[in-house]
Scaffold this active site. Sequence first.
Site: not given
Length: 357
Positions: A288-289
């Site tokens: 997600r980062g």
Amino acid sequence: MNTELTEETERPIFPFTAIVGQEEMKLALLLNVIDPKIGGVMIMGDRGTGKSTTVRALVDLLPEIQVVADDPFNSDPWDPELMSLEVRKLVQQKKLPVISTKISMVDLPLGATEDRVCGTIDIEKALTEGVKAFEPGLLAKANRGILYVDEVNLLDDHLVDVLLDAAASGWNTVEREGISISHPARFILIGSGNPEEGELRPQLLDRFGMHAQVGTVKDAELRVKIVEQRASFDQDPKAFREAYKISQDNLREQIKQAIERLPNVKIDHDLRVNISRICAELNVDGLRGDIVTNRAAKALAALGNREQVTPKDILTIIPLCLRHRLRKDPLESIDSGLLVKEKFSQVFGYTTKTNNS
């Protein structure tokens, strides 16, 4: 015309461009408007630092969207993913009245129940009349808009789970007594809170695309300016807003152009590799980062009237995208972003001194 109507009929909104300082928070909000798929923003900071004022000031800058008339879900007339089931049936019959409306912001009160948030099904009507009688909730109203939760860290964890699940999937499903109803729920989730009143659970915090930190302004001159501006606004809101009309219009147009430019923005392969290296070396869980950093960098380039992402773009936004995803001691506060900037400097070989703000 819309602005005049707002001023006459509703409580005046403090102009976004008049807000002094808190650049990190303002940037995170603007980037989420340009690309809602960034995943929202969590704003944490001291009391009285203008968190709610800034979020509500964003309303004035939101562009207009086209929606299906009289549809409680603000359905998109052309995108099936953003249509309610009833609208999809109308599309087949080619009976779609379309209107333009301002993107809405919905406030979620702390005491809200799950029924108020998700909507309810009238079981008695469903059983006696054989129709799915659905009373839409706040998630329906927020579709294609912004859902704002002040003091989100005090909200019941179960409700936070519901919000984040809907924000991630883009759909809200309500099930009662064997009856199930789904509707689109694509919204920008904005949460704010005071860290002294408790942090969100890490697994919930990670679901917010960006994390902005706001602090009390220390500079005496700046504090005086903020106090004077607030006093001027309270004394004559209409005149104060008029003084910032040109800057508001310019920023509104800048956002509109950035949204149109975004699909054309490119980020080189080597920059994407470096972003993923930073995430890997900082032990950021999941991908997600990486995804959010790529999206936010492209949105920043679009805001800057460019179609190519630069290392400076990445440096500007990467602390906001990663600081809340770092593993840390439970007793520590969220990393200020210095660790992320240091890692950026190592991977990119790019000095961060001139870019600290």
